[in-house]
Design an enzyme around this catalytic site. Structure first.
Site, short mmCIF file in Angstrom:
data_model
loop_
_atom_site.label_atom_id
_atom_site.label_comp_id
_atom_site.label_asym_id
_atom_site.label_seq_id
_atom_site.Cartn_x
_atom_site.Cartn_y
_atom_site.Cartn_z
N ASP A 129 0.81 -1.22 0.00
CA ASP A 129 0.00 0.00 0.00
C ASP A 129 0.84 1.28 0.00
O ASP A 129 2.06 1.24 0.20
CB ASP A 129 -0.96 0.00 1.20
CG ASP A 129 -0.32 -0.57 2.47
OD1 ASP A 129 0.92 -0.52 2.59
OD2 ASP A 129 -1.05 -1.06 3.34
N GLU B 170 -9.66 -2.05 5.21
CA GLU B 170 -10.31 -1.75 6.48
C GLU B 170 -11.57 -2.60 6.65
O GLU B 170 -12.06 -3.20 5.67
CB GLU B 170 -10.66 -0.26 6.51
CG GLU B 170 -9.46 0.68 6.42
CD GLU B 170 -8.68 0.78 7.74
OE1 GLU B 170 -8.66 -0.18 8.53
OE2 GLU B 170 -8.06 1.84 7.96
C1 F6R Z 1 1.20 -1.29 5.95
C2 F6R Z 1 0.18 -2.30 6.17
C3 F6R Z 1 -0.68 -2.21 7.39
C4 F6R Z 1 0.13 -2.37 8.66
C5 F6R Z 1 -0.74 -2.22 9.90
C6 F6R Z 1 0.05 -2.34 11.18
O1 F6R Z 1 1.91 -1.58 4.76
O2 F6R Z 1 0.02 -3.17 5.38
O3 F6R Z 1 -1.66 -3.22 7.35
O4 F6R Z 1 0.75 -3.62 8.66
O5 F6R Z 1 -1.38 -0.97 9.86
O6 F6R Z 1 0.91 -1.27 11.30
P1 F6R Z 1 2.04 -1.26 12.42
O7 F6R Z 1 3.00 -2.33 12.07
O8 F6R Z 1 2.66 0.11 12.31
O9 F6R Z 1 1.35 -1.49 13.71
#
Ligand code: F6R
Length: 252
Positions: free
Chosen positions: A63, A139
């Site tokens: 993303d 989401e």
């Molecule tokens: C970002 C992604 C998101 C993150 C998720 C967790 O490329 O794919 O799904 O993996 O928002 O984010 P962190 O690791 O910052 O808690």
């Protein structure tokens, strides 16, 4: 689904790093799907230290924020070059990250999908999980069959990610994300989750029903999905002893 609970994030990351390294050694032209955020930071550090040969590898990131140019310090382009790509010998032409500045987003997304197919599909997809259960930026209520497209971030995700920006107002409202259908076509999924903040989403994904309200729960349908957790992220699971037992008695 294989649930791997380790005492801390370091031990869980070590397992994932070994799997990625093994793939790159066995298949030097492997296609990797990559995530950003806090969770994979240690993974990328370890991979960089392993001095693997990335020359023939191809990557597709999950993303990118809409409206952030690649050089923006909070863009996922910047994140990937800063935390992984500058340390390995990957060819720039083999790196794919959604273009948050694309003029025609639907066209860009269709091309992204086409490029994944042309590369032979994703061999191994690294995933994190949002505190609301998102994977990529799919989401809650995202179609479980969705493809790469523009999505609106939830208020919770914008709040969660505000820590990377100067304030919440700076967090973009939209992103381009691989779809859940796109992710599900990868040959292997490795989801990492650390900390109590992820415990509810992880419990729903692993032990709840498959539902678009917790997009990660779709991994229950994936033939090769590993969920690598520290104790915090595993703290709301009801069957942890069973997962530990299965892992300890895994066939060779
Ligand atoms: C970002 C992604 C998101 C993150 C998720 C967790 O490329 O794919 O799904 O993996 O928002 O984010 P962190 O690791 O910052 O808690």
């Amino acid at each position: 689904m294989e649930i791997i609970v380790q005492k801390n994030s370091e031990a869980a990351t070590e397992i994932v790093a070994r799997i990625v390294a093994q793939l790159l050694r066995k298949k030097p032209d492997a296609v990797l799907g990559l995530a950003t955020g806090s969770t994979p930071l240690l993974l990328y550090k370890k991979l960089a230290e392993m001095k693997l040969d990335w020359r023939r590898a191809t990557t597709f990131n999950l993303d990118e924020y809409v409206g952030l140019p690649p050089e923006h310090p909070q863009s996922y382009h910047h994140f990937m070059w800063e935390n992984l790509f500058r340390f390995v010998n990957i060819a720039k032409k083999n790196v794919h990250i959604p273009d948050g500045m694309a003029k025609d987003i639907p066209k860009f997304c269709a091309q992204y999908e086409k490029k994944i197919r042309a590369a032979g599909g994703i061999d191994l997809q690294v995933l994190g999980i949002g505190s609301d259960g998102h994977i990529g930026f799919n989401e809650p209520t995202s179609s479980l069959m969705s493809r790469t497209r523009i999505k609106t971030l939830t208020p919770q995700t914008r709040r969660d990610n505000a820590r990377f920006f100067r304030n919440e107002g700076e967090v973009p409202y939209h992103c381009i994300t691989m779809g859940i259908g796109t992710i599900m076509e990868s040959r292997q999924c490795l989801l990492l989750a650390f900390g109590q903040n992820k415990a509810r989403a992880v419990a729903g994904a692993v032990e709840g029903s498959i539902t678009a309200m917790n997009p990660a729960s779709v991994l229950q349908m994936h033939p090769v999905a590993k969920i690598c957790l520290d104790e915090g992220a595993a703290s709301r699971l009801r069957k942890t002893d069973y997962y530990r037992w299965v892992y300890a008695n895994k066939p060779d």
